[in-house]
Design a protein around this motif. Structure first.
Motif, PDB file in Angstrom:
ATOM      1  N   ARG A   1     -47.826  -5.670  45.507  1.00  0.00           N
ATOM      2  CA  ARG A   1     -47.418  -4.279  45.515  1.00  0.00           C
ATOM      3  C   ARG A   1     -45.753  -3.953  45.307  1.00  0.00           C
ATOM      4  N   HIS A   2     -45.722  -2.674  45.047  1.00  0.00           N
ATOM      5  CA  HIS A   2     -44.150  -2.309  44.910  1.00  0.00           C
ATOM      6  C   HIS A   2     -44.064  -1.312  46.391  1.00  0.00           C
ATOM      7  N   ILE A   3     -42.976  -1.689  46.759  1.00  0.00           N
ATOM      8  CA  ILE A   3     -42.630  -1.076  48.080  1.00  0.00           C
ATOM      9  C   ILE A   3     -41.999   0.271  48.191  1.00  0.00           C
ATOM     10  N   ILE A   4     -42.516   1.156  48.751  1.00  0.00           N
ATOM     11  CA  ILE A   4     -41.642   2.331  49.055  1.00  0.00           C
ATOM     12  C   ILE A   4     -41.300   2.410  50.696  1.00  0.00           C
ATOM     13  N   LEU A   5     -39.845   2.312  50.574  1.00  0.00           N
ATOM     14  CA  LEU A   5     -39.272   2.440  52.177  1.00  0.00           C
ATOM     15  C   LEU A   5     -38.599   3.689  52.375  1.00  0.00           C
ATOM     16  N   ILE A   6     -39.318   4.287  53.234  1.00  0.00           N
ATOM     17  CA  ILE A   6     -38.888   5.779  53.877  1.00  0.00           C
ATOM     18  C   ILE A   6     -37.702   5.506  54.617  1.00  0.00           C
ATOM     19  N   GLY A   7     -36.672   6.077  54.568  1.00  0.00           N
ATOM     20  CA  GLY A   7     -35.502   5.978  55.385  1.00  0.00           C
ATOM     21  C   GLY A   7     -34.055   6.443  54.878  1.00  0.00           C
ATOM     22  N   HIS A   8     -33.026   6.433  55.382  1.00  0.00           N
ATOM     23  CA  HIS A   8     -31.841   6.911  55.209  1.00  0.00           C
ATOM     24  C   HIS A   8     -31.081   5.784  54.612  1.00  0.00           C
ATOM     25  N   ALA A   9     -30.664   6.234  53.208  1.00  0.00           N
ATOM     26  CA  ALA A   9     -29.544   5.294  52.656  1.00  0.00           C
ATOM     27  C   ALA A   9     -28.221   4.968  53.358  1.00  0.00           C
ATOM     28  N   GLY A  10     -27.908   3.722  53.417  1.00  0.00           N
ATOM     29  CA  GLY A  10     -26.729   3.103  53.947  1.00  0.00           C
ATOM     30  C   GLY A  10     -26.820   2.787  55.282  1.00  0.00           C
TER      31      GLY A  10
ATOM     32  N   LEU B   1     -46.438   3.228  38.755  1.00  0.00           N
ATOM     33  CA  LEU B   1     -46.695   2.209  39.935  1.00  0.00           C
ATOM     34  C   LEU B   1     -48.005   2.604  40.792  1.00  0.00           C
ATOM     35  N   ALA B   2     -48.574   3.813  40.471  1.00  0.00           N
ATOM     36  CA  ALA B   2     -49.650   4.401  41.576  1.00  0.00           C
ATOM     37  C   ALA B   2     -50.502   3.549  42.146  1.00  0.00           C
ATOM     38  N   ALA B   3     -51.109   2.468  41.278  1.00  0.00           N
ATOM     39  CA  ALA B   3     -52.235   1.456  41.677  1.00  0.00           C
ATOM     40  C   ALA B   3     -51.743   0.397  42.506  1.00  0.00           C
ATOM     41  N   ILE B   4     -50.294   0.109  42.515  1.00  0.00           N
ATOM     42  CA  ILE B   4     -49.693  -0.853  43.474  1.00  0.00           C
ATOM     43  C   ILE B   4     -48.659  -0.389  44.590  1.00  0.00           C
ATOM     44  N   LEU B   5     -48.843   0.505  44.894  1.00  0.00           N
ATOM     45  CA  LEU B   5     -47.927   1.246  45.906  1.00  0.00           C
ATOM     46  C   LEU B   5     -48.055   0.828  47.302  1.00  0.00           C
ATOM     47  N   ALA B   6     -47.122   0.510  48.126  1.00  0.00           N
ATOM     48  CA  ALA B   6     -47.352   0.243  49.586  1.00  0.00           C
ATOM     49  C   ALA B   6     -46.026   1.011  50.165  1.00  0.00           C
ATOM     50  N   TYR B   7     -46.246   1.244  51.249  1.00  0.00           N
ATOM     51  CA  TYR B   7     -44.945   1.922  52.051  1.00  0.00           C
ATOM     52  C   TYR B   7     -44.751   1.298  53.505  1.00  0.00           C
ATOM     53  N   VAL B   8     -43.482   1.164  53.919  1.00  0.00           N
ATOM     54  CA  VAL B   8     -42.868   1.025  55.117  1.00  0.00           C
ATOM     55  C   VAL B   8     -42.027   2.088  55.412  1.00  0.00           C
ATOM     56  N   THR B   9     -41.582   2.044  56.814  1.00  0.00           N
ATOM     57  CA  THR B   9     -40.502   3.262  57.159  1.00  0.00           C
ATOM     58  C   THR B   9     -39.262   2.239  57.996  1.00  0.00           C
ATOM     59  N   GLN B  10     -38.338   3.171  57.899  1.00  0.00           N
ATOM     60  CA  GLN B  10     -37.286   2.732  58.979  1.00  0.00           C
ATOM     61  C   GLN B  10     -37.710   3.363  60.315  1.00  0.00           C
ATOM     62  N   THR B  11     -37.639   2.275  61.494  1.00  0.00           N
ATOM     63  CA  THR B  11     -37.993   2.512  62.512  1.00  0.00           C
ATOM     64  C   THR B  11     -37.622   3.770  63.431  1.00  0.00           C
TER      65      THR B  11
END
Length: 320
Positions: free
Chosen positions: A121-130, A162-172
């Protein structure tokens, strides 16, 4: 003598140190006690100037990069925010005695991202740059296998291939509400996206935001005790504003209080970010008590009993 005006202070519970921060600070304290100074710490152990200065006085030396550390047998500690894989690799190459004080809840996100990558899977990370936590999480994976998303607008820019291989995680340490909006946009555009089994935003971030949502509509002003570079503290200030508090400020020490804003109120909410020690909360309330007849009431929305043991290198005294 003129009587002081009354000030009702609603103090949020829970507030302040979370289990991951306690563990990280304790790791530096324990290393200093067992091995003596110096103890090197890569990056601020937690985002609070008061805590960092206190540890520095005891013999901790804070560095931005391992290259600043001379060849040494002294402990080298990684901060609670987590580090890219390149950092422990460099420490091993230089034969440092490395101790990883990464919050276990951040480590959970690292492991999730790695599992997704192994499953193609390709990972989307929801978070703040830097932010150090984001740098650490992105640094767990090879370049090109993870994409940072900061806003709902960023979701529209994700490659549709990337639609078929997406997963996401997030900054805590994100805003629960902001993150929910981004996740909803992600799921609307990519219905097959795979999320975490359990939310990545940590229990302490969620609990502190919930307490602020309860208190903020009841007070004229809100103080979040914490450092400007603390993500979870900044989110608390934003949550207070959105919940209807007209004056919401992030303040580190009593000397930073702007009395033009806080000098003519009858109600005040107080909370503290997860890296702010309780002594600073008390200092700020004491400053108000010099000007007001202060009446403090605690508003509790959750009980916290989470405990994380020290890194294993520090759990036992070294043999003589």
């Amino acid at each position: 003598m003129t009587a002081k005006p009354r000030l009702d202070v609603l103090i949020c519970a829970p507030r302040g140190f979370c289990a991951g921060v306690v563990r990280a600070i304790d790791a530096v304290e324990k290393a200093l006690a067992v091995y003596g100074p110096p103890v090197y710490v890569r990056h601020e152990i937690v985002h609070n100037k008061y805590v960092v200065e206190s540890l520095r006085r005891k013999g901790a030396i804070f560095v931005d990069e391992l290259s600043e550390i001379p060849d040494t047998r002294a402990p080298v500690i990684f901060s609670a925010h987590g580090v890219p894989k390149s950092v422990p690799d460099e420490a091993a190459t230089r034969n440092f005695f490395a101790i990883d004080a990464t919050c276990p809840l951040v480590t959970k996100v690292h492991r999730e991202a790695e599992v997704h990558r192994r499953r193609g899977r390709h990972i989307i990370l929801i978070g703040h740059a830097g932010h150090p936590e984001v740098i650490g999480t992105m640094g767990q994976l090879p370049p090109g296998s993870i994409t940072l998303v900061e806003t709902v607008e960023d979701v529209a820019r994700i490659d549709p291939a990337l639609a078929a291989i997406l997963a996401y995680v997030t900054q805590t340490t994100l805003s629960v509400d902001d993150t929910q909006q981004i996740v909803e946009a992600l799921k609307a555009r990519f219905p097959e996206v795979v999320g975490p089994h359990k939310e990545d935003i940590c229990y302490a971030t969620t609990n502190r935001q919930e307490a602020v949502k309860r208190v903020a509509p009841q007070v004229e002003a809100m103080i979040v005790v914490g450092s400007p570079n603390s993500s979870n503290s900044q989110r608390l200030r934003e949550v207070a504003e959105r919940a209807g508090c007209r004056v919401s400020r992030l303040i580190l020490r009593a000397e930073d209080i702007d009395w033009a804003l806080f000098g003519n109120i009858s109600s005040l909410g107080v909370t503290a970010g997860a890296s702010a020690p309780e002594v600073l909360v008390e200092e700020i309330i004491d400053a108000f008590a010099e000007r007001y007849d202060v009446h403090v009431e605690s508003v509790s929305t959750a009980d916290e009993s989470v405990f994380f043991p020290l890194p294993r290198e520090l759990r036992a005294e070294p043999a003589e």
